[in-house]
Design a protein around this motif. Sequence first.
Motif, PDB file in Angstrom:
ATOM      1  N   ALA A 134      17.478 -14.067  -2.328  1.00  0.00           N
ATOM      2  CA  ALA A 134      17.724 -15.416  -2.871  1.00  0.00           C
ATOM      3  C   ALA A 134      16.688 -16.422  -2.420  1.00  0.00           C
ATOM      4  O   ALA A 134      16.423 -17.411  -3.125  1.00  0.00           O
ATOM      5  CB  ALA A 134      19.128 -15.887  -2.480  1.00  0.00           C
ATOM      6  N   ASP A 135      16.073 -16.193  -1.262  1.00  0.00           N
ATOM      7  CA  ASP A 135      15.073 -17.141  -0.754  1.00  0.00           C
ATOM      8  C   ASP A 135      13.666 -16.843  -1.240  1.00  0.00           C
ATOM      9  O   ASP A 135      12.732 -17.553  -0.870  1.00  0.00           O
ATOM     10  CB  ASP A 135      15.088 -17.137   0.783  1.00  0.00           C
ATOM     11  CG  ASP A 135      16.383 -17.707   1.338  1.00  0.00           C
ATOM     12  OD1 ASP A 135      16.984 -18.564   0.661  1.00  0.00           O
ATOM     13  OD2 ASP A 135      16.789 -17.271   2.434  1.00  0.00           O
ATOM     14  N   GLY A 136      13.493 -15.794  -2.049  1.00  0.00           N
ATOM     15  CA  GLY A 136      12.181 -15.504  -2.602  1.00  0.00           C
ATOM     16  C   GLY A 136      11.795 -14.043  -2.448  1.00  0.00           C
ATOM     17  O   GLY A 136      12.539 -13.240  -1.859  1.00  0.00           O
ATOM     18  N   PRO A 137      10.628 -13.652  -2.982  1.00  0.00           N
ATOM     19  CA  PRO A 137      10.209 -12.247  -2.977  1.00  0.00           C
ATOM     20  C   PRO A 137      10.056 -11.688  -1.560  1.00  0.00           C
ATOM     21  O   PRO A 137       9.643 -12.387  -0.639  1.00  0.00           O
ATOM     22  CB  PRO A 137       8.853 -12.289  -3.697  1.00  0.00           C
ATOM     23  CG  PRO A 137       8.889 -13.547  -4.508  1.00  0.00           C
ATOM     24  CD  PRO A 137       9.686 -14.518  -3.716  1.00  0.00           C
ATOM     25  N   ARG A 187      -2.661  -2.450  -5.099  1.00  0.00           N
ATOM     26  CA  ARG A 187      -2.133  -1.537  -6.106  1.00  0.00           C
ATOM     27  C   ARG A 187      -0.685  -1.140  -5.911  1.00  0.00           C
ATOM     28  O   ARG A 187      -0.008  -0.836  -6.890  1.00  0.00           O
ATOM     29  CB  ARG A 187      -3.051  -0.306  -6.174  1.00  0.00           C
ATOM     30  CG  ARG A 187      -4.451  -0.731  -6.582  1.00  0.00           C
ATOM     31  CD  ARG A 187      -5.438   0.389  -6.717  1.00  0.00           C
ATOM     32  NE  ARG A 187      -6.718  -0.157  -7.184  1.00  0.00           N
ATOM     33  CZ  ARG A 187      -7.767   0.578  -7.503  1.00  0.00           C
ATOM     34  NH1 ARG A 187      -7.708   1.885  -7.393  1.00  0.00           N
ATOM     35  NH2 ARG A 187      -8.867  -0.003  -7.924  1.00  0.00           N
ATOM     36  N   ARG A 188      -0.187  -1.161  -4.724  1.00  0.00           N
ATOM     37  CA  ARG A 188       1.209  -0.747  -4.524  1.00  0.00           C
ATOM     38  C   ARG A 188       2.146  -1.869  -4.966  1.00  0.00           C
ATOM     39  O   ARG A 188       2.110  -2.974  -4.443  1.00  0.00           O
ATOM     40  CB  ARG A 188       1.457  -0.405  -3.065  1.00  0.00           C
ATOM     41  CG  ARG A 188       2.856   0.112  -2.831  1.00  0.00           C
ATOM     42  CD  ARG A 188       2.999   0.780  -1.491  1.00  0.00           C
ATOM     43  NE  ARG A 188       4.334   1.334  -1.332  1.00  0.00           N
ATOM     44  CZ  ARG A 188       4.696   2.108  -0.323  1.00  0.00           C
ATOM     45  NH1 ARG A 188       3.826   2.429   0.602  1.00  0.00           N
ATOM     46  NH2 ARG A 188       5.931   2.555  -0.253  1.00  0.00           N
ATOM     47  N   ALA A 189       3.028  -1.567  -5.925  1.00  0.00           N
ATOM     48  CA  ALA A 189       3.935  -2.579  -6.488  1.00  0.00           C
ATOM     49  C   ALA A 189       5.216  -2.632  -5.659  1.00  0.00           C
ATOM     50  O   ALA A 189       6.283  -2.183  -6.084  1.00  0.00           O
ATOM     51  CB  ALA A 189       4.244  -2.265  -7.947  1.00  0.00           C
ATOM     52  N   ASP A 190       5.119  -3.222  -4.462  1.00  0.00           N
ATOM     53  CA  ASP A 190       6.235  -3.169  -3.522  1.00  0.00           C
ATOM     54  C   ASP A 190       6.756  -4.550  -3.127  1.00  0.00           C
ATOM     55  O   ASP A 190       7.460  -4.683  -2.137  1.00  0.00           O
ATOM     56  CB  ASP A 190       5.825  -2.399  -2.261  1.00  0.00           C
ATOM     57  CG  ASP A 190       4.703  -3.075  -1.490  1.00  0.00           C
ATOM     58  OD1 ASP A 190       4.090  -4.024  -2.028  1.00  0.00           O
ATOM     59  OD2 ASP A 190       4.439  -2.662  -0.347  1.00  0.00           O
ATOM     60  N   LEU A 191       6.434  -5.585  -3.889  1.00  0.00           N
ATOM     61  CA  LEU A 191       6.922  -6.932  -3.631  1.00  0.00           C
ATOM     62  C   LEU A 191       7.963  -7.264  -4.710  1.00  0.00           C
ATOM     63  O   LEU A 191       7.629  -7.360  -5.893  1.00  0.00           O
ATOM     64  CB  LEU A 191       5.775  -7.934  -3.663  1.00  0.00           C
ATOM     65  CG  LEU A 191       6.095  -9.383  -3.283  1.00  0.00           C
ATOM     66  CD1 LEU A 191       6.617  -9.465  -1.853  1.00  0.00           C
ATOM     67  CD2 LEU A 191       4.854 -10.261  -3.460  1.00  0.00           C
ATOM     68  N   TYR A 192       9.219  -7.421  -4.295  1.00  0.00           N
ATOM     69  CA  TYR A 192      10.333  -7.549  -5.237  1.00  0.00           C
ATOM     70  C   TYR A 192      10.863  -8.974  -5.277  1.00  0.00           C
ATOM     71  O   TYR A 192      10.893  -9.676  -4.259  1.00  0.00           O
ATOM     72  CB  TYR A 192      11.480  -6.619  -4.843  1.00  0.00           C
ATOM     73  CG  TYR A 192      11.194  -5.159  -5.074  1.00  0.00           C
ATOM     74  CD1 TYR A 192      11.572  -4.529  -6.252  1.00  0.00           C
ATOM     75  CD2 TYR A 192      10.551  -4.394  -4.096  1.00  0.00           C
ATOM     76  CE1 TYR A 192      11.317  -3.188  -6.466  1.00  0.00           C
ATOM     77  CE2 TYR A 192      10.294  -3.050  -4.300  1.00  0.00           C
ATOM     78  CZ  TYR A 192      10.683  -2.458  -5.490  1.00  0.00           C
ATOM     79  OH  TYR A 192      10.421  -1.117  -5.693  1.00  0.00           O
TER      80      TYR A 192
END
Length: 344
Positions: free
Chosen positions: A128-131, A168-173
Motif C-alpha cells: 500500500a505504501d508503494g512498490p 532486466r529482472r522484473a522483480d519490482l512489484y
Amino acid sequence: MSERVLSRRELNRALLARQLLLERRRLPLPRAVERMGCLQTQYAPSAYIGLWTRVEGFEREALTSALMRRSLVQATLMRNTIHVVSRRDFWPLVLALREERKAWSRRVQGNDDRELRRAAERVRVFLADGPRRQPEIAEALGDRVWRPGVGIWVDLVRVPPSGTWERRRADLYALAEQWLGPPPELPEKEAHEHLVRRYLGAFGPASRNDLADWAGMRVGTLRSVLDQMRLRRFRDEDGRELLDLPRAPLPPAETRAPVRFLPTWDASLLVHARCTGILPEQYRERIFHVRNPQSAPTFLVDGEVAGTWRYDRQRVRLEPFYRLPREARAELEKEGERLAAFHA
C-alpha cells in the motif's frame, strides 16, 4: 455456402502482416503492442528487439520511457507468463483471464481460495505504501503468503526500472490499482470479447483451440462469446474451422516477405500459430526444448524461421539451418548490421 479454404502460405502472410513483419510501421508504442497482441517478456530485452524489428525508428529509450509513463505496463497475464501490454488493454485482459487463472491455480497448484484471499490481503497491505522488490516482499511476508498463485488474487504489475533493457529482472512489484487506477466496471462477456478481438487482430485467422492456447483458457469458456460475435469463418487445408475479424488483412500468398530478426519467446512462433508455418516443424525442437528454457532468437527468410542468431563481440552472428540463397544472406547481413547497432 462453404467457407473459403486458406492455404498455409496465405495464413503465413496474414500472420506476418498483422505482426508488422511484412513492413515496419511508424506507430505509437501502445498501438504497436496492441497490434502485436501484447509482448511476451520473460526475458526483458525480447520486448525491445521485438519492437525494433516491427516499428520504424524504434529506439530502446522509447520503451523504457513508455513503461515509466505507464502508457505500457508489464504484468503476469496470458498463460501466467510476463507480458507487456498497453494501459488500455491491461484491465480488460485481467478481467477476461481472472476466473480461468483462478481455476488453473486450483487445478494445477492445488491452492485453496480462502488461504490465497487471506495471503492476497496481506500482500495488498504491504504494498500500500508503494512498490517493493520481490526479495523484500518474500522476507517480510514469508513463503506462506508470498507464494505461487497469490498474484492471481491480488492484481499486481511489475514496474520500472525493473524489467527493462537497463535492469532486466522484473522483480519490482506494485498494486495495479495504484499504478494504473481502479478497474472499470466491465462485464466478463465484454472482457472476453476484447481478448478475442485482440488475439484475432494479431494472429488470425485462427481456430478456437489456437485462441485458447494463447490465452491459457479452456475452449469452453469462450464458446458462447465466439458464437455470438460477428466473425468471418474460413477453413485451413486440413478442414479446421478458422475465425477472424471482419476486414482484417489477408495478403495474397505471393506477397514478398523481407528477412526479419525475432527475439527469444516471440509469440508468433508459439504453438498457437503452428498452422501458419512460420516455424517449420522440423526446426521447432531446435528453438524450444528443455535444455534451453529461454528458447532462441531466430531470423526469418521468406516468412519462415531459417536459423538462429546471437549478438557476440559487437556483431550479429548467424547460425542458419540450411544453405541460404545469396540474396537472403546479403539482406540478412545488412539487417544484422542495423541490429548490432541497436545493441551497442
